[in-house]
Scaffold this motif. Structure first.
Motif, PDB file in Angstrom:
ATOM      1  N   ASN A 178       0.818  -1.219   0.000  1.00 20.40           N
ATOM      2  CA  ASN A 178       0.000   0.000   0.000  1.00 20.40           C
ATOM      3  C   ASN A 178       0.853   1.271   0.000  1.00 20.40           C
ATOM      4  OD1 ASN A 178      -2.424  -1.387  -0.058  1.00 20.40           O
ATOM      5  ND2 ASN A 178      -2.598  -1.470   2.192  1.00 20.40           N
ATOM      6  N   THR A 202       3.159   6.180  -3.672  1.00 19.54           N
ATOM      7  CA  THR A 202       2.601   7.232  -2.816  1.00 19.54           C
ATOM      8  C   THR A 202       3.681   8.297  -2.609  1.00 19.54           C
ATOM      9  OG1 THR A 202       3.335   6.118  -0.805  1.00 19.54           O
ATOM     10  CG2 THR A 202       1.110   5.586  -1.599  1.00 19.54           C
ATOM     11  N   GLU A 220       0.744  -6.779  -8.139  1.00 21.66           N
ATOM     12  CA  GLU A 220       0.445  -5.862  -7.045  1.00 21.66           C
ATOM     13  C   GLU A 220       1.167  -4.525  -7.234  1.00 21.66           C
ATOM     14  OE1 GLU A 220      -1.754  -6.174  -4.722  1.00 21.66           O
ATOM     15  OE2 GLU A 220      -2.330  -8.198  -5.373  1.00 21.66           O
ATOM     16  N   ARG A 258      -0.732  -2.803  -9.852  1.00 22.17           N
ATOM     17  CA  ARG A 258      -2.015  -2.347  -9.299  1.00 22.17           C
ATOM     18  C   ARG A 258      -1.813  -1.053  -8.515  1.00 22.17           C
ATOM     19  NH1 ARG A 258      -3.591  -6.746  -7.211  1.00 22.17           N
ATOM     20  NH2 ARG A 258      -5.302  -7.284  -8.622  1.00 22.17           N
ATOM     21  N   ALA A 259      -0.673  -0.961  -7.820  1.00 27.30           N
ATOM     22  CA  ALA A 259      -0.384   0.279  -7.081  1.00 27.30           C
ATOM     23  C   ALA A 259      -0.264   1.456  -8.040  1.00 27.30           C
ATOM     24  CB  ALA A 259       0.901   0.092  -6.285  1.00 27.30           C
ATOM     25  N   GLN A 287      -3.748   2.521  -9.232  1.00 26.98           N
ATOM     26  CA  GLN A 287      -4.618   3.089  -8.210  1.00 26.98           C
ATOM     27  C   GLN A 287      -4.525   4.619  -8.147  1.00 26.98           C
ATOM     28  OE1 GLN A 287      -6.880   1.591  -6.194  1.00 26.98           O
ATOM     29  NE2 GLN A 287      -6.487  -0.323  -7.313  1.00 26.98           N
ATOM     30  N   LYS A 288      -3.571   5.183  -8.890  1.00 26.24           N
ATOM     31  CA  LYS A 288      -3.418   6.652  -8.980  1.00 26.24           C
ATOM     32  C   LYS A 288      -3.250   7.283  -7.597  1.00 26.24           C
ATOM     33  CE  LYS A 288      -7.314   6.949 -11.051  1.00 26.24           C
ATOM     34  NZ  LYS A 288      -7.601   5.526 -11.066  1.00 26.24           N
ATOM     35  N   ARG A 289      -2.396   6.609  -6.808  1.00 29.64           N
ATOM     36  CA  ARG A 289      -2.145   7.149  -5.484  1.00 29.64           C
ATOM     37  C   ARG A 289      -1.286   8.422  -5.551  1.00 29.64           C
ATOM     38  NH1 ARG A 289      -0.281   1.269  -3.208  1.00 29.64           N
ATOM     39  NH2 ARG A 289      -2.351   0.254  -3.215  1.00 29.64           N
ATOM     40  N   HIS A 343      -6.714   1.118 -17.857  1.00 27.70           N
ATOM     41  CA  HIS A 343      -5.315   1.070 -17.419  1.00 27.70           C
ATOM     42  C   HIS A 343      -4.518   2.234 -18.014  1.00 27.70           C
ATOM     43  CE1 HIS A 343      -6.041  -3.518 -17.018  1.00 27.70           C
ATOM     44  NE2 HIS A 343      -6.220  -2.930 -15.846  1.00 27.70           N
ATOM     45  N   ALA A 390      -5.490   5.425 -16.317  1.00 24.01           N
ATOM     46  CA  ALA A 390      -4.867   5.557 -15.001  1.00 24.01           C
ATOM     47  C   ALA A 390      -3.392   5.901 -15.131  1.00 24.01           C
ATOM     48  CB  ALA A 390      -5.049   4.252 -14.220  1.00 24.01           C
ATOM     49  N   VAL A 410      -9.338  -1.127 -12.217  1.00 21.02           N
ATOM     50  CA  VAL A 410      -9.192   0.321 -12.002  1.00 21.02           C
ATOM     51  C   VAL A 410     -10.579   0.913 -11.808  1.00 21.02           C
ATOM     52  CG1 VAL A 410      -8.364   2.492 -12.967  1.00 21.02           C
ATOM     53  CG2 VAL A 410      -7.140   0.351 -13.445  1.00 21.02           C
ATOM     54  N   ASN A 445     -12.799   7.184 -11.151  1.00 21.20           N
ATOM     55  CA  ASN A 445     -11.582   7.995 -11.217  1.00 21.20           C
ATOM     56  C   ASN A 445     -11.177   8.270 -12.653  1.00 21.20           C
ATOM     57  OD1 ASN A 445     -11.526   7.997  -8.480  1.00 21.20           O
ATOM     58  ND2 ASN A 445     -10.077   6.295  -8.288  1.00 21.20           N
TER      59      ASN A 445
END
Length: 744
Positions: A554, A558, A604, A607-608, A611-613, A691, A694, A734, A738
Motif C-alpha cells: 500500500n 505514494t 500488485e 495495481r499500485a 490506483q493513482k495514489r 489502465h 490511469a 481500475v 476515477n
C-alpha cells in the motif's frame, strides 16, 4: 448198438461189388482201357453196366432194411429199460429211512469231530478273551475262527437235516453265544489299531499287519460262505462280517476327526485362528500322506489300494471342512486366507505337489475343494467387505492426519528434507497389503482390487481437498492458529506429489496391461484433483505472504514512496524469508509457486500504479519516480532469479512490465506519448483503456485531446497475444469513476 450192428453186418460191404477192390493194379486197368476203348475193366457192354448198377441198388436197399430192423431192436431195448426204472421207484421210496440215517450219521460225525471243541468252548472263550486283552490279536483270531467253525459246522448239519427246527438251532447258537461277543471285542481292538494306524505304522508296523491279516481272513471266510449260500441257502449268524468295508469306514471317520480336530479353541480371542487352523491342516495332511505312501502301503495287500483310498478320504474330508468354513460369517482377511489356501496352497509344493508324494499324487486329477459357485460367492462377499473397509480405513487415516495439522511441532521431513505427513504412506501401505493378498488368490481378483483402490482413492482425494480448504479458511480467520500452519500446508502440498508417484508405482507393479476399462482412465482424474489440492495449498501460502506484504504494498506509488520509502526492500526480505520455508516444497510445486509469487508481486506493483495514489507534477518527479520503479524492478528481478535458481527458466518477463510502464511515465516529450503507449499496448495485449487512463493520470501532463486520441486508437482493436504470454493486467481493476473524472 454198435456191437450188434457189427455182428449182423459181418464185414464191410461195398455198394458196387463188381468193381475192383481199392488195392487192384491201376496199371492193368489203364492198359485194358487203351486196348478195348471201354471204361469198364472187363470190357462189358453198356447193357451189362446198367444191370450191374441195378444189382448195386438192390444190395443198398437190403442194407437199409437191415438198419431198420436194428432200430426196432434198439427201441424195444429202451422200452425195457423204462419199464425197469418205473418198477424201481418204489424201491427208492423205501430207502428214505436209510437217507435220514445217513444225514443223522453225518451230523453225529460232525459232532464227534467237533466234540473236543464243544466241551472246551468255555475254556477257549476265556483264552481268547485273555489273548485279546494281551494284544495277541492273531492268536485270538485263530481261536475265534475255531469256535465259529465248530458252531457253523453244527448249525449247517442241523440245517441240512431239518432247516425248520429252530429249537436245536437256538440251542447251538446259545451254547456258542460268547462267540459273537468275542468277535465284537476283537473287532473293537482292530478298529482302535486302525484309528491310530498312522502312529502305529511308525512304532509297531507288525501290529497293523496283523490287523490287516485278520481282516483279510474274514474276507475270505465271507466269500466262501456267500458262495455256499448260493448252493445251500445257509448263512451262519453274524455273516457276512464285511470287516474290510468297516475298516475303510473307520479310516474315513478317523481322517474326518483328524481334520476337524485341528481347530483351535481360541477363535474368539485369536484373529489369526483361521490361518493357524489351515496351517495345522496342511502340516497334518502332508505328514499323514507321506507316512501312508512310504509305510502304510507296505502293510496292506496291493488290491486294497490303501494310498489311493486314503488320498480320496483326505480330499473329501478337506472339501467338507472347507465347505463348512465357507458357510461361516468370515471377515475379509479370513476369506482371503481360506481362498488362498484352497486355490493355491493345497495344490502347491507345500502340500499336494510335494516331491515326496510324487508320482502317486496327480494334482490335475484332484477335484476342487470348493465349487466355482462357492468361490464366486466368497469373492463377492470379500469385495463388498473390502470396499467398506477401505472407505473406513481412508476416513480414519484422514482424521488421524488432520489431528497432526494442529500440532505445535513441525511435521517430519523425508530423506531429501521435504515436509510430509504419514498419510500417503499409510494409504498406500494399506493398498499394497490388499493387493498382495489378492495376488495370492488370482490375477483377476488382483486387478479388481486395484480398480477398487483407485476408485476409492478418487473419492478420498475429493475429501482431502475439502479438508485442506477448510484448514486454510480456519487459519485465515485466526492467523495465530495453528502454530505450524505453513509447515503443514507445505506437507499437504508435498503429499500430492507423493500420491501421484505412488499411484503410478502401484499401477506399474500390479497392472501388467492398462487396457482394463476404468483403470487407465482413473489416473488423469486423480492427477487433476491432486493438482487442484496443491494449487489451493500454494495459493493459501501465497495468501499468507501477501497478507504480511499488504501494508508495504500500500506504500507503493505514494508520496511516502517517492520521498524514499523502503517498502520494496521489506517486500523482498519478507518474500525471501517465506521462501526459505517454501524451500521444503517439492520441486514441481515450488517451481509453480515461485512463478506465481513473481507474477503476483508484479501485479500488485502494477495495481499500485493503476490506483493513482500519486500524480507527478513535473518532469523531474516523473523521472525520479520512473527511475525508482526501474531500480525496484531490478531489485525484484534479482530476488526471483535467486528464488528460481535451479528451475532453468526465464523469470525476467514479469519485471520487464514494470520497466515498460516506467518508460511511459519517464517520457519527457508528450508528443511521443501516443507512440510509447501504442508500443506498451502491443506488447501487453490484455491492457485496457482504463489502465491507460490511469497511467496517463499518474503522469499528470497529458492533455485532454491527447487522452481522447489515445483512447480512440486503443478502441480500434486489441493486438493478438503470443502463445507464451502470461496476462498481467486482466487481474488489475481500475475504478471507473476515477478514470471518468480524469477524462473530464
Amino acid at each position: 448198438l454198435k456191437e450188434t450192428q457189427r455182428e449182423k453186418t459181418g464185414r464191410k460191404q461195398w455198394l458196387f461189388p463188381e468193381l475192383d477192390p481199392p488195392g487192384e493194379d491201376l496199371f492193368f486197368r489203364r492198359q485194358h482201357m487203351a486196348v478195348t476203348g471201354s471204361s469198364h475193366p472187363c470190357g462189358v457192354s453198356p447193357q451189362a453196366a446198367i444191370q450191374s448198377q441195378l444189382d448195386g441198388v438192390r444190395t443198398g436197399l437190403s442194407q437199409l432194411h437191415n438198419a431198420l430192423n436194428d432200430v426196432k431192436d434198439i427201441q424195444q431195448s429202451l422200452a425195457d429199460v423204462s419199464k425197469d426204472w418205473r418198477q424201481s421207484i418204489n424201491t427208492i421210496e423205501s430207502l428214505k429211512d436209510v437217507k435220514d440215517a445217513v444225514v443223522q450219521h453225518s451230523q453225529l460225525a460232525a459232532a464227534v469231530e467237533n466234540l473236543k471243541n464243544i466241551f472246551s468252548v468255555p475254556e477257549i472263550v476265556r483264552e481268547t478273551q485273555d489273548l485279546i486283552e494281551q494284544g495277541a490279536l492273531l492268536q485270538a483270531h485263530r481261536k475265534l475262527m475255531d469256535l465259529e467253525c465248530s458252531r457253523d459246522g453244527l448249525m449247517y448239519e442241523q440245517y441240512r437235516m431239518d432247516s425248520g427246527n429252530t429249537r436245536d438251532m437256538t440251542l447251538i447258537h446259545g451254547y456258542f453265544g460268547s462267540t459273537q461277543g468275542l468277535s465284537d471285542e476283537l473287532a473293537k481292538q482292530l478298529w482302535m489299531v486302525l484309528q491310530r494306524s498312522l502312529v502305529t505304522v511308525r512304532r509297531d508296523p507288525t501290529l497293523l499287519v496283523s490287523v490287516v491279516r485278520i481282516i483279510e481272513r474274514e474276507e475270505k471266510i465271507d466269500r466262501r460262505i456267500l458262495d455256499r449260500k448260493k448252493q445251500t441257502g445257509f448263512v451262519p449268524p453274524g455273516r457276512p462280517k464285511n470287516w474290510k468295508e468297516k475298516m475303510f469306514t473307520i479310516l474315513e471317520r478317523t481322517v474326518t476327526t483328524r481334520i476337524e480336530g485341528t481347530q483351535a479353541d481360541t477363535r474368539e480371542s485369536d484373529k489369526m485362528w483361521l490361518v493357524r487352523h489351515l496351517e495345522i491342516i496342511r502340516k497334518y495332511v502332508l505328514d499323514d500322506l507321506i507316512v501312508a505312501k512310504n509305510l502304510m502301503v507296505q502293510c496292506f495287500p496291493p488290491h486294497y489300494e490303501i494310498f489311493k483310498n486314503l488320498l480320496n478320504m483326505y480330499h473329501q474330508a478337506l472339501s467338507t471342512r472347507m465347505q463348512e468354513l465357507a458357510s461361516e460369517d468370515l471377515e475379509a482377511n479370513e476369506i482371503v486366507s481360506l481362498l488362498t489356501w484352497v486355490l493355491n496352497t493345497y495344490t502347491s509344493t507345500e502340500m499336494m505337489r510335494n516331491m515326496e508324494l510324487a508320482p502317486e499324487v496327480d494334482v490335475g486329477t484332484l477335484e476342487p475343494l470348493l465349487s466355482a459357485h462357492v468361490v464366486s460367492e466368497l469373492l463377492d462377499t470379500y469385495m463388498s467387505t473390502l470396499t467398506s473397509n477401505i472407505i473406513a480405513w481412508l476416513r480414519k487415516a484422514l482424521e488421524t492426519d488432520k489431528k497432526d495439522w494442529v500440532k505445535e511441532t513441525e511435521p517430519e521431513a523425508d530423506q531429501d528434507g521435504y515436509y510430509q505427513t504419514t498419510l500417503p504412506a499409510i494409504v498406500f501401505q494399506m493398498f499394497e497389503q490388499n493387493l498382495q493378498v489378492a495376488a495370492q488368490i488370482s490375477e483377476d481378483l488382483k486387478t479388481k482390487v486395484l480398480v477398487l483402490c483407485l476408485q476409492q482413492m478418487n473419492s478420498f482425494l475429493s475429501r482431502y481437498k475439502d479438508e485442506a480448504q477448510l484448514y486454510k479458511e480456519e487459519h485465515l480467520r485466526n492467523r495465530q492458529h495453528p502454530h505450524c500452519y505453513v509447515q503443514y500446508m507445505i506437507a499437504i502440498i508435498n503429499n500430492c506429489q507423493t500420491f501421484k508417484e505412488s499411484i503410478v508405482s502401484l499401477k506399474r507393479k500390479y497392472l501388467k496391461n492398462e487396457v482394463e476399462e476404468g483403470v487407465s482412465l482413473s489416473q488423469p482424474s486423480m492427477d487433476g484433483i491432486l493438482d487442484a489440492i496443491a494449487k489451493e495449498g500454494c495459493s493459501g501460502l501465497l495468501e499468507e505472504v501477501f497478507l504480511d506484504l499488504e501494508q508495504h504494498l500500500n506504500e507503493l506509488m505514494t508520496k511516502k514512496w517517492l520521498l524514499g520509502s523502503n517498502a520494496v526492500d521489506i517486500i523482498c526480505v519478507t518474500v525471501e524469508d517465506y521462501f526459505n520455508d517454501f524451500a521444503k516444497i517439492k520441486k514441481p510445486y515450488k517451481k509453480r509457486m515461485t512463478a506465481e509469487a513473481h507474477r503476483r508481486v508484479v501485479v500488485e506493483y502494477l495495481r499500485a500504479v493503476m490506483q493513482k495514489r500519486i500524480s507527478f507534477r513535473s518532469p523531474e518527479e516523473r523521472k525520479e519516480g520512473a527511475e525508482k520503479m526501474v531500480r525496484e524492478a531490478e531489485q525484484l528481478r534479482f530476488l526471483f532469479r535467486k528464488l528460481a535458481s535451479g528451475f532453468g527458466e526465464d523469470v525476467d518477463g514479469y519485471c520487464d512490465t514494470i520497466v515498460a510502464v516506467a518508460e511511459v511515465i519517464k517520457l519527457t516529450d508528450p508528443s511521443l506519448l501516443y507512440l510509447e503507449v501504442s508500443t506498451l499496448v502491443s506488447k501487453y495485449p490484455d491492457i485496457r483503456d482504463d489502465h491507460i487512463g490511469a497511467l496517463l493520470a499518474v503522469r499528470g501532463d497529458a492533455s485532454r485531446d491527447m487522452k481522447q486520441t489515445i483512447m480512440e486508437t486503443l478502441e480500434q482493436g486489441p493486438a493478438q497475444a503470443s502463445p507464451s504470454y502470461v496476462p498481467l493486467f486482466k487481474d488489475i481493476v481500475v475504478p471507473s469513476l476515477n478514470v471518468a473524472k480524469l477524462l473530464k
